[in-house]
Design an enzyme around this catalytic site. Structure first.
Site, short mmCIF file in Angstrom:
data_model
loop_
_atom_site.label_atom_id
_atom_site.label_comp_id
_atom_site.label_asym_id
_atom_site.label_seq_id
_atom_site.Cartn_x
_atom_site.Cartn_y
_atom_site.Cartn_z
N CYS A 77 -1.00 21.49 -22.11
CA CYS A 77 -1.12 21.74 -20.67
C CYS A 77 -0.67 23.18 -20.36
O CYS A 77 -1.27 24.12 -20.85
CB CYS A 77 -0.37 20.69 -19.87
SG CYS A 77 -0.82 20.70 -18.12
N HIS A 189 -3.44 16.10 -21.69
CA HIS A 189 -2.16 15.58 -22.18
C HIS A 189 -2.41 14.53 -23.27
O HIS A 189 -2.62 13.36 -22.93
CB HIS A 189 -1.38 14.95 -21.03
CG HIS A 189 -0.81 15.94 -20.07
ND1 HIS A 189 0.41 16.54 -20.26
CD2 HIS A 189 -1.32 16.49 -18.95
CE1 HIS A 189 0.65 17.39 -19.28
NE2 HIS A 189 -0.39 17.38 -18.47
N GLU A 191 -0.29 13.12 -25.01
CA GLU A 191 0.79 12.13 -24.93
C GLU A 191 0.58 11.12 -23.83
O GLU A 191 1.30 10.14 -23.73
CB GLU A 191 2.14 12.85 -24.77
CG GLU A 191 2.47 13.36 -23.36
CD GLU A 191 1.79 14.67 -22.98
OE1 GLU A 191 0.88 15.11 -23.71
OE2 GLU A 191 2.16 15.25 -21.94
#
Lengths: 207, 257
Positions: A77, A189, A191
């Site tokens: 990001c 992202h 994650e």
């Protein structure tokens, strides 16, 4: 090794890395980067704020030193945006300058001139830029798989060859993943992108 | 292309789900983390926890819920309810929330929204707006309410939405208090009026009873995401059925999970 850039997604990235079996060390001291064999640079919030955090903790130069040693570096990001020369968010702020290019606001309208929503929030598939993802952290990534984005600014790399993937936003191509040698980044992202994202982190760890 | 996000919302009271689902394979139906895990596996695009804990003592339970969810679910999680100051936001983000929804505190002190966006970034600041139709000089207007639709604020909702966007909200979670719980569908006029008035995404909420309502929220309400509670909780429709229906109607949805 995960860099403590003082941003709120640090723990999310750590949890995802733990989940895929990484041996994670959170680095908040420049000297800790000496021993890292992989480095992840997370970041959310304002670009200038993220860079200032790095500088304040002496980590800005440490990341540059690490990158010179040609070991794998992944920015996520704003972490990816910081790899570039700088960003226009809240006035110009210099980035790490590891990749040539600027970070600019996402165009307010799509290709047909119709206004679209900013931030660009949600799940989108990745469009391949260039011939092949073989040997990259996107190797084997399915065309129908989606990853999660949330951003208002977008990197414009000078070298097209640095771009691995785009996300299409109403006909506008947003830089979604970049790579030049050991320097890598995702605007999305991983994650927060479910199994698709965990797979990408696994491939980075295997590089 | 961005997909329309389907967001299940769980009401949590003192760490327990209030409106539970009767998922057959659930070990503990009242555990929000168990439910979050199932929604994640079912393909929900985000998850929203609304902490309705009234007592001060019970408030810390939400942190544990968020922490345990974030350890298992690698999807965006929004937490709303009782977000009153910068420390509340920081603690929720540290526990693993990606976004926090600010409602009453924005009405009490609009500058809080600006301060929060500056400190943590607009990407994690959702402003929740509860709006209701009111009669103003013989004309219908939309007005902001707080306290679950019980307290009138006198604030006109469309202008309020624009102001919140200007202050730095990254998204708006818009609930029609007239439609909430009715299963009569979103208030499309309200949703469209707000979605068209702000540059940021609007999540439509309140009133979903059928899958066509979901489609209407996007098509006619111009919402970027749809949030629902009871149709998922009570098993009326699954996430997969919802997405299949929306895809059949021509909307972009994320089908791989």
């Amino acid at each position: 090794m995960l860099l403590d850039s003082g941003t709120s997604n640090l723990l999310s990235v750590q949890r995802a890395l733990d989940h895929v079996g990484a041996d994670v060390v959170i680095a908040d001291q420049p000297s800790m980067l000496d021993d890292a064999d992989r480095l992840i640079l997370p970041g959310v919030g304002a670009f200038g704020h993220c860079v200032a955090n790095l500088i304040e903790n002496g980590l800005f130069d440490a990341v540059l030193d690490y990158a010179r040693r040609e070991r794998p570096l992944l920015g996520i990001c704003v972490g990816m945006q910081m790899l570039f020369d700088g960003s226009e968010e809240f006035g110009w702020n210099d980035g790490l300058g590891l990749l040539p290019g600027r970070v600019q606001p996402i165009p307010m309208s799509g290709a047909d001139g119709g206004r679209h929503k900013i931030p660009h929030i949600g799940w989108a598939t990745l469009e391949r830029s260039g011939p092949d993802w073989a040997g990259t952290f996107l190797e084997g990534f399915g065309r129908d798989r989606a990853v999660y984005f949330v951003h208002s600014f977008s990197a414009r790399p000078e070298a097209v060859s640095d771009i691995l993937a785009f996300a299409d936003y109403d006909g506008i191509q947003l830089t979604a993943a970049v790579r030049r040698d050991n320097i890598m980044g995702t605007q999305f992202h991983p994650e927060k992108s479910g199994q698709a994202g965990l797979g990408i982190l696994s491939r980075f760890l295997a590089m | 292309m961005l997909s329309t996000r389907i967001i299940p919302c769980l009401d949590v009271d003192k760490g327990r789900v209030v409106k539970g689902v009767n998922f057959v394979d659930l070990v503990d139906a009242g555990d929000p983390v168990e439910q979050a895990r199932l929604y994640d596996a079912a393909g929900a695009d985000e998850l929203c926890f609304l902490d309705i804990t009234a007592s001060h003592e019970g408030r810390d339970t939400i942190f544990d819920v968020v922490r345990r969810t974030a350890e298992q679910c690698f999807m965006p999680v929004t937490v709303g309810g009782g977000v009153r100051n910068l420390d509340d936001i920081r603690n929720l983000l540290l526990a693993g929330a990606d976004k926090t929804a600010i409602n009453t505190a924005a009405v009490t002190n609009p500058d809080f929204v600006g301060a929060a966006a500056l400190k943590f970034g607009s990407q994690c600041i959702v402003v929740a707006i509860d709006a209701k139709r009111v009669d103003r000089d013989g004309k219908t207007a939309f007005e902001v309410f707080t306290h679950g639709g019980r307290r009138e604020t006198g604030i006109e909702a469309i202008g309020w939405a624009q102001r919140m966007a200007e202050l730095g909200a990254g998204e708006l979670l818009l609930t029609s208090m007239d439609r909430d719980g009715t299963k009569a569908g979103f208030d499309l006029e309200l949703t469209r009026a707000i979605a068209d008035a702000v540059p940021i995404p609007v999540i439509a909420s309140g009133g979903v009873g059928t899958l066509d309502h979901m489609v209407e929220g996007v098509r006619e309400g111009h919402a970027s995401a749809v949030l629902a509670a009871s149709i998922f909780h009570f098993g009326t429709y699954s996430i997969a059925e919802t997405k299949a229906h929306m895809r059949a109607a021509g909307l972009e949805v994320r089908l791989d999970i």
